[in-house]
Design a protein around this motif. Structure first.
Motif, mmCIF file in Angstrom:
data_model
loop_
_atom_site.group_PDB
_atom_site.id
_atom_site.type_symbol
_atom_site.label_atom_id
_atom_site.label_comp_id
_atom_site.label_asym_id
_atom_site.label_seq_id
_atom_site.Cartn_x
_atom_site.Cartn_y
_atom_site.Cartn_z
ATOM 1 N N ASP A 20 6.381 3.307 2.460
ATOM 2 C CA ASP A 20 6.689 4.642 2.986
ATOM 3 C C ASP A 20 6.626 5.717 1.902
ATOM 4 O OD1 ASP A 20 8.928 3.939 1.537
ATOM 5 O OD2 ASP A 20 10.370 4.623 3.044
ATOM 6 N N CYS A 21 5.854 5.472 0.840
ATOM 7 C CA CYS A 21 5.854 6.419 -0.286
ATOM 8 C C CYS A 21 5.348 7.800 0.111
ATOM 9 C CB CYS A 21 5.041 5.857 -1.445
ATOM 10 S SG CYS A 21 3.305 5.513 -1.095
ATOM 11 N N PHE A 22 4.506 7.893 1.117
ATOM 12 C CA PHE A 22 4.052 9.198 1.594
ATOM 13 C C PHE A 22 4.765 9.646 2.859
ATOM 14 C CE2 PHE A 22 0.393 8.137 -1.077
ATOM 15 C CZ PHE A 22 0.139 9.352 -1.697
ATOM 16 N N ALA A 34 0.700 12.526 8.049
ATOM 17 C CA ALA A 34 1.202 11.695 6.956
ATOM 18 C C ALA A 34 0.292 10.515 6.675
ATOM 19 C CB ALA A 34 2.605 11.193 7.290
ATOM 20 N N ILE A 35 0.320 10.086 5.429
ATOM 21 C CA ILE A 35 -0.298 8.809 5.053
ATOM 22 C C ILE A 35 0.724 7.727 5.387
ATOM 23 C CG2 ILE A 35 -1.203 7.428 3.154
ATOM 24 C CD1 ILE A 35 -1.897 10.118 1.773
ATOM 25 N N THR A 36 0.337 6.804 6.255
ATOM 26 C CA THR A 36 1.277 5.804 6.762
ATOM 27 C C THR A 36 0.734 4.400 6.516
ATOM 28 O OG1 THR A 36 0.252 5.908 8.957
ATOM 29 C CG2 THR A 36 2.162 7.341 8.559
ATOM 30 N N ALA A 37 1.649 3.453 6.488
ATOM 31 C CA ALA A 37 1.285 2.039 6.330
ATOM 32 C C ALA A 37 2.043 1.221 7.353
ATOM 33 C CB ALA A 37 1.619 1.563 4.923
ATOM 34 N N SER A 38 1.335 0.369 8.063
ATOM 35 C CA SER A 38 1.974 -0.521 9.030
ATOM 36 C C SER A 38 1.452 -1.936 8.800
ATOM 37 C CB SER A 38 1.683 -0.065 10.469
ATOM 38 O OG SER A 38 0.287 0.004 10.700
ATOM 39 N N ASP A 42 -0.875 -10.458 11.039
ATOM 40 C CA ASP A 42 -1.328 -11.414 10.027
ATOM 41 C C ASP A 42 -0.745 -11.144 8.643
ATOM 42 O OD1 ASP A 42 -2.668 -9.139 9.251
ATOM 43 O OD2 ASP A 42 -4.689 -9.969 9.470
ATOM 44 N N GLY A 43 0.136 -10.148 8.542
ATOM 45 C CA GLY A 43 0.776 -9.848 7.271
ATOM 46 C C GLY A 43 0.053 -8.826 6.426
ATOM 47 N N GLU A 44 -1.175 -8.483 6.781
ATOM 48 C CA GLU A 44 -1.923 -7.492 6.021
ATOM 49 C C GLU A 44 -1.485 -6.081 6.430
ATOM 50 O OE1 GLU A 44 -3.971 -8.274 3.496
ATOM 51 O OE2 GLU A 44 -3.228 -10.298 3.899
ATOM 52 N N TRP A 45 -1.790 -5.132 5.578
ATOM 53 C CA TRP A 45 -1.362 -3.754 5.800
ATOM 54 C C TRP A 45 -2.524 -2.888 6.259
ATOM 55 C CZ3 TRP A 45 3.636 -2.140 5.555
ATOM 56 C CH2 TRP A 45 4.553 -3.024 4.979
ATOM 57 N N LYS A 60 -1.470 -2.702 -2.309
ATOM 58 C CA LYS A 60 -0.580 -3.805 -2.676
ATOM 59 C C LYS A 60 0.866 -3.347 -2.535
ATOM 60 C CE LYS A 60 -3.948 -5.219 -6.182
ATOM 61 N NZ LYS A 60 -4.157 -5.406 -7.641
ATOM 62 N N PHE A 61 1.484 -3.695 -1.442
ATOM 63 C CA PHE A 61 2.878 -3.352 -1.237
ATOM 64 C C PHE A 61 3.807 -4.536 -1.511
ATOM 65 C CE2 PHE A 61 1.072 -0.195 1.946
ATOM 66 C CZ PHE A 61 1.236 0.892 1.104
ATOM 67 N N ASP A 62 3.381 -5.730 -1.155
ATOM 68 C CA ASP A 62 4.280 -6.878 -1.275
ATOM 69 C C ASP A 62 3.664 -8.057 -2.015
ATOM 70 O OD1 ASP A 62 2.450 -7.481 0.692
ATOM 71 O OD2 ASP A 62 3.911 -7.662 2.306
#
Length: 397
Positions: A20-22, A34-38, A42-45, A60-62
């Motif tokens: 959630d950095c952005f 916003a720049i979003t990540a979900s 399958d675990g990929e972003w 690379k978040f995790d």
């Protein structure tokens, strides 16, 4: 760990961002931009810039790959052509030190590093996706900088220096955010290597002088880390994919559209724009743009300054040789595969910065082993490069 007898200043360290950095601090009226990540099943972003898919790099978040592992990956790719870059990612490689400032200090202590400039991994690569929308660009950069204040701070225990992301896409927005981050304690700022603003002007155009004057007065260094300027129109004309993932760009794109050319044009704009004479307390840092281009650029700029003697000089014609002006205000952190001793011969030890790119795979697993790249230099020059140049810039020595 390389034992140097002193602790060092690593000018090219990185953190890995939170998903959630952005989006954490995006203003509500810009939420759809916003720049979003979900995370998928399958675990990929999946990352989007507003409603546009983002694919410049594998984010690379995790999980990530090990520091300094790029060459092993290249060897493995030779033996297994079906191997992808992401196959080396594991959650075990994503250490707490890459996400938390106190854990990072513990890691630096174990490495013999006293201070570090900490830069984004993902964050420097998004601006190109938003250059057609001023409001979206600044809303996301403001949000990112507020996330940075949350998770790292601009300065942590006077040892970690994390630059906020700024842009000259629009002057008034740029000045407003610059004023805010300086008030919040920023000791270095970041601009992507790009020779133009967003208004049909060089970044050295006097139109932007209010922005540069604030940095000059505060004596804040400006970092230009390799970013996302990809010259998409030229890529299309050459038959390349202008939106290719950075790991899947063609050799032509790597050689001519990513890295050397943007930083050369940026420093060329700044130096031909007479910035050093106008703002003598400004220093410009090239971080992770390599250094093979330096000798060519300085030779070229000295020559072409003479050829342009009858041309326009909106901010005044610089006095003296451009190669000498470069050595007064520009610093270079080279790649570990570069000829660092040749770079030192060309610009002097006082303008070279040690940078490991830790913990990235293309960096150095043991940061202070960078000393091996300058093993033949006198010890006082080695110490300048490994510690004192950056420590002086940040007034910590």
């Amino acid at each position: 760990m390389a034992d140097l007898g002193y602790r060092t200043f690593d000018s090219d360290n990185h953190y890995y961002e939170a998903p959630d950095c952005f989006s954490r601090h995006i203003e509500s009226r810009y939420a759809e931009m916003a720049i979003t990540a979900s995370q998928r099943a399958d675990g990929e972003w999946e990352v989007k810039v507003g409603d546009r898919p983002y694919n410049f790099m594998h984010v690379k978040f995790d999980k990530t790959n090990a520091p300094g592992s790029m060459y092993e990956m290249f060897k493995a790719k030779r033996d297994n052509p079906d191997l992808s870059w992401g196959d080396a990612y594991t959650t075990e490689n994503m250490l707490p030190a890459y996400k938390q400032p106190d854990a990072r200090l513990d890691l630096l202590d174990s490495q013999g590093v006293e201070w570090a400039i900490l830069l984004p991994t993902f964050g420097v690569s998004v601006e190109e996706y938003m250059v057609d929308d001023v409001e979206q660009t600044y809303a996301n950069l403001r949000a990112f900088n507020r996330w940075l204040e949350d998770d790292w701070g601009y300065v942590h225990q006077d040892r970690l220096f994390t630059p906020p992301l700024l842009s000259l896409l629009e002057r008034e927005h740029a000045i407003e955010e610059l004023d805010r981050v300086l008030e919040a304690g920023a000791r270095i700022v970041h601009l992507r290597p790009c020779p133009w603003g967003g208004e049909g002007r060089s970044i050295a155009d006097p139109y932007y002088d209010l922005f540069w004057a604030r940095l000059n007065e505060a004596q804040i260094p400006v970092a230009f880390h390799i970013s996302d300027l990809r010259y998409g129109d030229l890529a299309v004309r050459m038959g390349d994919d202008p939106a290719a993932n950075v790991r899947e760009m063609s050799a032509f794109q790597w050689a001519f559209l990513h890295g050397d050319r943007p930083i050369m044009e940026t420093f060329g704009a700044l130096l031909y724009g007479n910035m050093h004479a106008r703002f003598p307390d400004l220093n410009f840092l090239s971080i992770e743009n390599g250094s093979d281009w330096v000798h060519y650029l300085l030779t070229l700029m000295d020559k072409k300054k003479g050829m342009a003697r009858f041309g326009p000089w909106p901010a005044g014609r610089p006095a003296g040789r451009m190669s000498e002006i470069f050595k007064q205000c520009c610093f270079v952190s080279p790649y570990p595969e570069d000829d660092v001793e040749a770079l030192t011969d060309r610009i002097g030890a006082s303008q070279v910065l040690f940078g490991s790119d830790h913990p990235h795979p293309e960096g150095i697993a043991d940061p202070n082993s960078f000393i091996n790249l300058i093993a033949n230099r006198p010890e006082p020059e080695q110490r300048l490069i490994m510690r004192d140049n950056a420590a002086t810039l940040f007034k910590v020595a």
